[in-house]
Design a protein around this motif. Structure first.
Motif, short mmCIF file in Angstrom:
data_model
loop_
_atom_site.label_atom_id
_atom_site.label_comp_id
_atom_site.label_asym_id
_atom_site.label_seq_id
_atom_site.Cartn_x
_atom_site.Cartn_y
_atom_site.Cartn_z
N ILE A 156 0.87 -1.17 0.00
CA ILE A 156 0.00 0.00 0.00
C ILE A 156 0.91 1.23 0.00
CG2 ILE A 156 -1.89 1.22 1.18
CD1 ILE A 156 -2.65 -1.68 0.70
N PRO A 157 0.94 2.01 -1.08
CA PRO A 157 1.77 3.22 -1.11
C PRO A 157 1.35 4.21 -0.02
CG PRO A 157 0.91 2.72 -3.30
CD PRO A 157 0.21 1.82 -2.33
N ARG A 158 2.28 4.97 0.49
CA ARG A 158 2.01 5.90 1.58
C ARG A 158 0.83 6.81 1.26
NH1 ARG A 158 1.50 10.34 3.82
NH2 ARG A 158 2.35 10.92 5.86
N ASP A 159 0.76 7.33 0.04
CA ASP A 159 -0.32 8.26 -0.29
C ASP A 159 -1.69 7.59 -0.42
OD1 ASP A 159 0.14 6.96 -2.70
OD2 ASP A 159 0.31 8.77 -3.90
N ARG A 160 -1.78 6.27 -0.35
CA ARG A 160 -3.05 5.53 -0.39
C ARG A 160 -3.42 4.94 0.97
NH1 ARG A 160 -6.69 6.12 -3.02
NH2 ARG A 160 -7.37 4.02 -2.68
N MET A 161 -2.53 5.02 1.94
CA MET A 161 -2.76 4.36 3.23
C MET A 161 -4.01 4.87 3.95
SD MET A 161 1.16 3.88 4.61
CE MET A 161 0.64 3.57 6.28
N GLU A 162 -4.19 6.16 4.03
CA GLU A 162 -5.36 6.73 4.71
C GLU A 162 -6.64 6.26 4.01
OE1 GLU A 162 -6.88 8.43 7.83
OE2 GLU A 162 -4.85 9.17 7.46
N ALA A 163 -6.70 6.39 2.70
CA ALA A 163 -7.89 6.02 1.94
C ALA A 163 -8.22 4.53 2.06
CB ALA A 163 -7.70 6.39 0.47
N GLU A 164 -7.20 3.70 2.25
CA GLU A 164 -7.45 2.25 2.35
C GLU A 164 -7.59 1.77 3.79
OE1 GLU A 164 -5.42 -0.42 -0.25
OE2 GLU A 164 -5.03 1.15 -1.73
N GLY A 165 -7.66 2.72 4.73
CA GLY A 165 -7.91 2.36 6.12
C GLY A 165 -6.69 2.04 6.95
N TYR A 166 -5.52 2.45 6.49
CA TYR A 166 -4.27 2.17 7.21
C TYR A 166 -3.62 3.44 7.77
CZ TYR A 166 -4.69 -2.42 5.06
OH TYR A 166 -5.15 -3.66 4.66
N GLY A 167 -4.39 4.49 7.97
CA GLY A 167 -3.86 5.77 8.45
C GLY A 167 -3.15 5.68 9.78
N ARG A 168 -3.56 4.78 10.65
CA ARG A 168 -2.92 4.68 11.97
C ARG A 168 -1.45 4.25 11.89
NH1 ARG A 168 -5.14 -0.75 14.97
NH2 ARG A 168 -3.01 -1.12 15.56
N TYR A 169 -1.05 3.69 10.72
CA TYR A 169 0.34 3.24 10.53
C TYR A 169 1.24 4.31 9.92
CZ TYR A 169 -1.86 -1.23 11.48
OH TYR A 169 -2.57 -2.24 12.06
N LEU A 170 0.70 5.48 9.59
CA LEU A 170 1.50 6.54 8.99
C LEU A 170 2.70 6.95 9.85
CD1 LEU A 170 -1.30 8.65 7.32
CD2 LEU A 170 0.59 7.48 6.15
N PRO A 171 2.58 7.08 11.18
CA PRO A 171 3.77 7.44 11.97
C PRO A 171 4.90 6.41 11.85
CG PRO A 171 1.78 7.78 13.28
CD PRO A 171 1.37 7.06 12.01
N ILE A 172 4.55 5.15 11.66
CA ILE A 172 5.58 4.11 11.51
C ILE A 172 6.24 4.24 10.15
CG2 ILE A 172 5.98 1.62 11.41
CD1 ILE A 172 3.55 1.36 13.36
N VAL A 173 5.42 4.40 9.11
CA VAL A 173 5.94 4.52 7.74
C VAL A 173 6.75 5.81 7.60
CG1 VAL A 173 5.20 4.88 5.35
CG2 VAL A 173 4.20 3.04 6.70
N ASP A 174 6.37 6.84 8.34
CA ASP A 174 7.09 8.11 8.28
C ASP A 174 8.34 8.11 9.16
OD1 ASP A 174 5.25 9.11 6.49
OD2 ASP A 174 4.09 10.20 8.00
#
Length: 183
Positions: A156-174
């Protein structure tokens, strides 16, 4: 007699791999040609790997040399498994990670197949075979190498994570936090 039995067992197992038992090369063209000839080849490979504990071909899989920022999830269940921040080039020809996003998302099992002692990695939710974990990873990141089959995961590319329901993992990916366990 044991040697003959071992060879017979190996031949039987390898025959199940069918078209997947190729010489290992860094070119992805052979795998792509196989899929173009048979559109169901990828799903058969995925089933063989995830359900029967198979291993896809090194250097001829989707994510071995993938460097985009994002999240790797279990291919069938969508369970979040690994972040691009823990991915590294192990030289093995398979995607390798230093740690899972959440240690509770995977289970580890002893695997003594083919006369080797390895530790199998399975997804907790789907109970699917993902790959193996070895103790030859980067020492500064804990020393583990989670060697995972590309066909067992989906990116799941970073810019699609929120839309696909994975927003809570953004701090880890960032890179703001290494994993859920450290939060």
């Amino acid at each position: 007699m044991k040697l003959i039995t071992a060879f017979a067992a190996a031949a039987l197992v390898l025959s199940g791999a069918g078209v997947y038992a190729y010489a290992q090369t860094r070119a992805n063209e052979a795998a792509e040609q196989q899929v173009r000839r048979d559109p169901n080849a990828f799903e058969r490979l995925r089933a063989w790997v995830m359900e029967r504990g198979g291993t896809e071909r090194a250097f001829a899989n989707e994510y071995w040399d993938h460097h985009e920022t994002g999240l790797y999830v279990e291919a069938r269940t969508g369970e979040a498994l690994f972040a691009s921040t823990s991915k590294f080039d192990s030289g093995s020809g398979w995607p390798s990670f230093t740690r899972p996003i959440n240690p509770d998302a995977i289970t580890l099992h002893e695997d003594n197949a083919f006369g080797m002692r390895r530790i199998e990695v399975r997804s907790r939710e789907g109970n699917h075979h993902l790959g193996h974990v070895f103790d030859d990873g980067p020492r500064d990141s804990g020393g583990q190498r989670f060697c995972i089959n590309s066909c067992a995961i989906r990116f799941i590319p970073r810019d699609r994570m929120e839309a696909e329901g994975y927003g809570r993992y953004l701090p880890i990916v960032d890179g703001e936090t290494p994993s859920l366990a450290s939060r």
